[in-house]
Design a protein around this motif. Structure first.
Motif, PDB file in Angstrom:
ATOM      1  N   LEU A   1       0.826  -1.204   0.000  1.00 35.49           N
ATOM      2  CA  LEU A   1       0.000   0.000   0.000  1.00 35.49           C
ATOM      3  C   LEU A   1       0.866   1.262   0.000  1.00 35.49           C
ATOM      4  N   GLN A   2       2.023   1.218   0.660  1.00 36.87           N
ATOM      5  CA  GLN A   2       2.927   2.357   0.652  1.00 36.87           C
ATOM      6  C   GLN A   2       3.491   2.608  -0.742  1.00 36.87           C
ATOM      7  N   HIS A   3       3.811   1.512  -1.452  1.00 40.27           N
ATOM      8  CA  HIS A   3       4.277   1.651  -2.836  1.00 40.27           C
ATOM      9  C   HIS A   3       3.172   2.271  -3.696  1.00 40.27           C
ATOM     10  N   LEU A   4       1.931   1.831  -3.490  1.00 41.44           N
ATOM     11  CA  LEU A   4       0.802   2.365  -4.250  1.00 41.44           C
ATOM     12  C   LEU A   4       0.612   3.844  -3.941  1.00 41.44           C
ATOM     13  N   ASN A   5       0.700   4.211  -2.662  1.00 40.04           N
ATOM     14  CA  ASN A   5       0.525   5.610  -2.258  1.00 40.04           C
ATOM     15  C   ASN A   5       1.588   6.505  -2.900  1.00 40.04           C
ATOM     16  N   ALA A   6       2.832   6.031  -2.887  1.00 43.90           N
ATOM     17  CA  ALA A   6       3.925   6.808  -3.487  1.00 43.90           C
ATOM     18  C   ALA A   6       3.725   6.937  -5.000  1.00 43.90           C
ATOM     19  N   PHE A   7       3.262   5.854  -5.616  1.00 45.92           N
ATOM     20  CA  PHE A   7       3.042   5.847  -7.070  1.00 45.92           C
ATOM     21  C   PHE A   7       1.972   6.868  -7.458  1.00 45.92           C
ATOM     22  N   LEU A   8       0.921   6.997  -6.620  1.00 43.50           N
ATOM     23  CA  LEU A   8      -0.202   7.880  -6.925  1.00 43.50           C
ATOM     24  C   LEU A   8       0.017   9.315  -6.456  1.00 43.50           C
ATOM     25  N   ALA A   9       1.153   9.586  -5.861  1.00 41.48           N
ATOM     26  CA  ALA A   9       1.434  10.948  -5.401  1.00 41.48           C
ATOM     27  C   ALA A   9       1.509  11.928  -6.569  1.00 41.48           C
ATOM     28  N   SER A  10       1.912  11.437  -7.722  1.00 41.41           N
ATOM     29  CA  SER A  10       2.038  12.313  -8.897  1.00 41.41           C
ATOM     30  C   SER A  10       1.127  11.880 -10.037  1.00 41.41           C
ATOM     31  N   ARG A  11       0.155  11.018  -9.728  1.00 42.61           N
ATOM     32  CA  ARG A  11      -0.737  10.505 -10.768  1.00 42.61           C
ATOM     33  C   ARG A  11      -2.171  10.481 -10.249  1.00 42.61           C
ATOM     34  N   SER A  12      -3.110  10.590 -11.181  1.00 48.73           N
ATOM     35  CA  SER A  12      -4.523  10.448 -10.808  1.00 48.73           C
ATOM     36  C   SER A  12      -5.002   9.013 -11.013  1.00 48.73           C
ATOM     37  N   TYR A  13      -4.362   8.291 -11.951  1.00 49.26           N
ATOM     38  CA  TYR A  13      -4.803   6.941 -12.288  1.00 49.26           C
ATOM     39  C   TYR A  13      -3.589   6.029 -12.467  1.00 49.26           C
ATOM     40  N   ILE A  14      -3.844   4.741 -12.462  1.00 54.19           N
ATOM     41  CA  ILE A  14      -2.761   3.766 -12.609  1.00 54.19           C
ATOM     42  C   ILE A  14      -2.102   3.891 -13.968  1.00 54.19           C
TER      43      ILE A  14
ATOM     44  N   HIS B   1      -2.947   9.613  -0.653  1.00 47.90           N
ATOM     45  CA  HIS B   1      -2.983   9.530  -2.126  1.00 47.90           C
ATOM     46  C   HIS B   1      -3.706   8.256  -2.561  1.00 47.90           C
ATOM     47  N   ALA B   2      -3.351   7.161  -1.909  1.00 47.44           N
ATOM     48  CA  ALA B   2      -3.985   5.885  -2.229  1.00 47.44           C
ATOM     49  C   ALA B   2      -5.459   5.893  -1.836  1.00 47.44           C
ATOM     50  N   LEU B   3      -5.786   6.507  -0.684  1.00 49.86           N
ATOM     51  CA  LEU B   3      -7.175   6.555  -0.229  1.00 49.86           C
ATOM     52  C   LEU B   3      -8.023   7.413  -1.169  1.00 49.86           C
ATOM     53  N   ARG B   4      -7.467   8.562  -1.586  1.00 48.17           N
ATOM     54  CA  ARG B   4      -8.182   9.421  -2.534  1.00 48.17           C
ATOM     55  C   ARG B   4      -8.481   8.668  -3.830  1.00 48.17           C
ATOM     56  N   TRP B   5      -7.474   7.967  -4.341  1.00 45.25           N
ATOM     57  CA  TRP B   5      -7.655   7.188  -5.575  1.00 45.25           C
ATOM     58  C   TRP B   5      -8.678   6.067  -5.363  1.00 45.25           C
ATOM     59  N   TYR B   6      -8.587   5.363  -4.228  1.00 45.94           N
ATOM     60  CA  TYR B   6      -9.495   4.244  -3.949  1.00 45.94           C
ATOM     61  C   TYR B   6     -10.953   4.711  -3.938  1.00 45.94           C
ATOM     62  N   ASN B   7     -11.222   5.813  -3.241  1.00 47.71           N
ATOM     63  CA  ASN B   7     -12.602   6.320  -3.161  1.00 47.71           C
ATOM     64  C   ASN B   7     -13.115   6.789  -4.522  1.00 47.71           C
ATOM     65  N   HIS B   8     -12.199   7.363  -5.314  1.00 45.43           N
ATOM     66  CA  HIS B   8     -12.591   7.826  -6.653  1.00 45.43           C
ATOM     67  C   HIS B   8     -12.962   6.635  -7.547  1.00 45.43           C
ATOM     68  N   ILE B   9     -12.128   5.617  -7.568  1.00 45.90           N
ATOM     69  CA  ILE B   9     -12.393   4.445  -8.409  1.00 45.90           C
ATOM     70  C   ILE B   9     -13.628   3.690  -7.920  1.00 45.90           C
TER      71      ILE B   9
ATOM     72  N   GLY C   1       1.047  -7.664 -11.824  1.00 45.39           N
ATOM     73  CA  GLY C   1       2.466  -7.319 -11.852  1.00 45.39           C
ATOM     74  C   GLY C   1       2.863  -6.443 -13.023  1.00 45.39           C
ATOM     75  N   LYS C   2       1.931  -6.217 -13.973  1.00 47.29           N
ATOM     76  CA  LYS C   2       2.213  -5.360 -15.119  1.00 47.29           C
ATOM     77  C   LYS C   2       2.013  -3.883 -14.781  1.00 47.29           C
ATOM     78  N   TYR C   3       1.464  -3.601 -13.591  1.00 45.61           N
ATOM     79  CA  TYR C   3       1.197  -2.220 -13.192  1.00 45.61           C
ATOM     80  C   TYR C   3       2.159  -1.812 -12.095  1.00 45.61           C
ATOM     81  N   GLY C   4       2.381  -0.508 -11.982  1.00 43.36           N
ATOM     82  CA  GLY C   4       3.147   0.000 -10.860  1.00 43.36           C
ATOM     83  C   GLY C   4       4.558   0.400 -11.225  1.00 43.36           C
ATOM     84  N   PRO C   5       5.347   0.802 -10.222  1.00 44.52           N
ATOM     85  CA  PRO C   5       6.729   1.256 -10.462  1.00 44.52           C
ATOM     86  C   PRO C   5       7.621   0.109 -10.919  1.00 44.52           C
TER      87      PRO C   5
END
Length: 224
Positions: free
Chosen positions: A12-25, A51-59, A77-81
């Motif tokens: 979840l921390q990796h996801l949060n960091a990934f979404l810090a500069s993005r709106s979507y995956i 960041h992750a919570l904002r994205w989760y609620n939006h999706i 595994g095809k998504y993410g950093p």
């Protein structure tokens, strides 16, 4: 590449960091990539991972439309950093897993289905287009027909003008307009199909009545 285990704190921390500069995956609109990761997360991230919570609620708000979102789901595994090891597999030789594209056939089927639908719609459009009558370009003309002098029989002059018949030519209303010294000109309307009747042809045929007509001018020209 990946987020790791998205049900773990580190994932979840990796996801949060990934979404810090993005709106979507992926991309700039919600897609099947967001749905795939959303389903893997399974529950709202903790508040500190905002960041992750904002994205989760939006999706989550796209729950009823998720099937219609663009794209095709891929392996998680095809998504993410790219610097995070994918730990979403179920074991076995990772090289063999990479060689087997479990989702490739779905993408191919999706592509073929989209191609078939596009071809059907193009065929329907061409069919409708071929049955639709072609638009005929028309113009409305106002002609000034001048006599030689005040002794010219204007009734006869108009009769001569209206005697001109041609495919794509329809005569309209007319009136006599004073021009000075007792002389009046004939002002007459007509509608012509542009491909069939031109102003040069009208002038040639009207001025051919040289006993009555001195000249012809186009006073107004409007496309219909």
């Amino acid at each position: 590449m990946g987020f790791g285990d998205l049900k773990s704190a580190s994932g979840l921390q990796h996801l949060n960091a990934f979404l810090a500069s993005r709106s979507y995956i992926e991309g700039y609109v919600p897609s099947q990539a967001d749905i795939a990761v959303f389903e893997a997360v399974g529950a709202p991230p903790p508040p500190e991972l905002f960041h992750a919570l904002r994205w989760y609620n939006h999706i989550k708000s796209f729950d009823k439309q998720k099937a219609s979102l663009p794209g095709v789901k891929k392996a998680l595994g095809k998504y993410g950093p790219s610097d995070v090891e994918d730990s979403t597999g179920t074991g076995g030789d990772s090289k063999d897993d990479d060689d087997i594209d479990l989702f490739g056939s779905d993408e191919e089927e999706e592509s073929e289905e989209a191609k078939r639908l596009r071809e059907e719609r193009l065929a329907q459009y061409e069919s409708k287009k071929s049955k639709k009558p072609a638009l005929v370009a028309k113009s409305s003309l106002l002609l000034d027909v001048k006599p030689w002098d005040d002794e010219t029989d204007m009734g006869k002059l108009e009769e001569c003008v209206r005697s001109i018949q041609a495919d794509g030519l329809v005569w309209g209303s007319s009136k006599l307009v004073p021009v000075g010294y007792g002389i009046k000109k004939l002002q007459i309307q007509c509608v012509v199909e542009d491909d069939k009747v031109g102003t040069d042809m009208l002038e040639e045929r009207i001025t051919a009545f040289e006993d009555y007509v001195q000249s012809m001018d186009v006073a107004a020209f409007n496309k219909i």
